[in-house]
Scaffold this active site. Structure first.
Site, PDB file in Angstrom:
ATOM      1  N   ASP A   1      53.085  25.245  96.283  1.00 47.14           N
ATOM      2  CA  ASP A   1      51.856  24.849  96.975  1.00 47.14           C
ATOM      3  C   ASP A   1      52.082  24.714  98.488  1.00 47.14           C
ATOM      4  OD1 ASP A   1      49.158  24.124  97.005  1.00 47.14           O
ATOM      5  OD2 ASP A   1      49.371  22.801  95.269  1.00 47.14           O
TER       6      ASP A   1
ATOM      7  N   ASP B   1      40.586  25.714  95.782  1.00 43.05           N
ATOM      8  CA  ASP B   1      40.594  25.419  94.344  1.00 43.05           C
ATOM      9  C   ASP B   1      39.260  25.724  93.672  1.00 43.05           C
ATOM     10  OD1 ASP B   1      43.051  24.482  95.033  1.00 43.05           O
ATOM     11  OD2 ASP B   1      42.770  22.471  94.214  1.00 43.05           O
TER      12      ASP B   1
END
Ligand code: GLA
Length: 377
Positions: free
Chosen positions: A126, A183
């Site tokens: 990430d 997201d």
């Protein structure tokens, strides 16, 4: 290792967020096998953020949370491997992960060794809290080198949301798949916004370079960590169909232990999965409709010489929609047409489609066809 086709599997984040543990992972693995998902091609069980302790051990190593994962990660890796599947884990470029657990900044080589020692097959990496004095490509290149240095084959799932010019350097730094957007949420708007933002970005997609439009929300039914109203079954169908056409990785995000039968059948649809896993990885071609805004349609070359087509209806009612074949270059001399199969129902269409492909498509739904170009007369 070259990752030839988009990775398929399941990831904890969409439904479970921080509420993850050993039993959940083992039960999910069992469900993947029992419900036929493993045999349909779903291979990776990925444990996302929130698996570790808040601090590293005295030697600087990450440590699994002993309450959530009492037997450690190697135990789960062994279990998942014994079921013929593979295991993925998660870390982050910054000093902390997005949820605040230790990240891998300046610990890349020790963390890569931790993942390899635990026999992990896939790492999602990430981009939260990344330092501003190191550019993104350098941070991902560093972790790829650290993974390579372990000598273990580990799929590298880059998750920097398409930031910082990803398309310019992603192949160079050895990412196998790259998250191209923020997201996903469990809503039709989120699905379509993500897909629309990537329509012109699939040219780079190919082996070990898959455009990852994020985990699937199919079957979440507004339950879980990324709820935003949920979707109808037809909307989930559009989601899955478009992710297959675009050859995005297919990471299931719902609770597969309790998945609805119709969603399970959709996720296992062999024709759609075959398009997703097509070795050619040719980008989709936008094809004109009478109203492109409301009825987006795409064509795609498949490796065996066949073609796939998708027709989406964004209206709130069932509509007859038309895909104009001349728009993808088919001569209008009446000699050629497509002999098609409806990929979702499996029905072979008797009538050869000349000039147009016509289909009745329910509200927010998508039809997908596949077939050969044939001489008509
Ligand atoms: C980021 C990622 C998500 C998920 C969370 C975990 O938001 O984009 O996919 O991994 O972090 O905290």
């Amino acid at each position: 290792m070259i990752v030839r086709t988009p990775p398929m599997g399941w990831n904890t984040w969409n439904t479970f967020g921080e509420n993850i543990n050993e039993a959940l992972i083992m039960e999910t693995c069992d469900a993947m096998v029992e419900k036929g998902l493993r045999n349909a091609g779903y291979q990776y069980i990925v444990i996302d953020d929130c698996w570790s302790m808040d601090e590293r051990d005295s030697e600087g190593r990450l440590q699994a949370d002993p309450v959530k994962f009492p037997h450690g990660m190697k135990y789960l890796a062994d279990y998942i491997h014994s079921k013929g599947m593979k295991i993925g884990m998660y870390s982050c470029c910054g000093p902390r992960t997005c949820a605040g657990y230790p990240g891998s900044l300046d610990h890349e080589f020790i963390d890569a060794k931790f993942f390899a020692d635990n026999e992990i097959d896939y790492l999602k990496y990430d981009y939260c809290y990344h330092p501003r004095n190191l550019n993104c490509s350098t941070l991902y290149n560093r972790m790829r080198m650290a993974l390579n240095a372990t000598g273990r084959d580990i799929v590298f799932s880059v998750c920097n949301w398409g930031d910082d010019g990803t398309l310019e350097w992603i192949r160079a730094v050895g990412g196998d798949l790259y998250r191209s957007t923020g997201d996903i949420e469990d809503s039709f708007r989120s699905i379509m916004d993500i897909f629309n933002s990537q329509i012109n970005n699939f040219a780079l997609s190919g082996p070990s370079c898959f455009n990852d439009m994020d985990m699937l929300v199919c079957g979440m039914n507004n339950k879980g960590n990324v709820s935003a109203g949920g979707c109808t079954f037809e909307e989930y169908k559009t989601h899955f169909a478009l992710w297959c056409m675009a050859q995005s990785p297919l990471m299931i995000g719902c609770d597969v232990r309790n998945v609805d039968d119709d969603i399970l059948a959709l996720l296992k649809n062999p024709d759609l999965i075959a398009i997703n896993q097509d070795p050619g990885v040719r980008p989709i071609i936008p094809v004109n409709m009478f109203n492109e805004e409301r009825y987006p349609a795409y064509a795609k070359h498949l490796e065996n010489g066949e073609y796939a087509f998708s027709l989406t209806n964004l209206e709130d009612e069932t509509r007859e929609v038309f895909l104009i074949l001349a728009d993808m270059g088919l001569p209008l001399d009446g000699h050629w047409g497509f002999k098609l199969r409806d990929c979702i129902t499996g029905e072979e269409i008797d009538r050869v489609a000349e000039d147009i492909i016509k289909a009745e498509v329910k509200a927010h739904s998508t039809k997908v066809f596949r077939g050969k170009l044939v001489r008509v007369r």
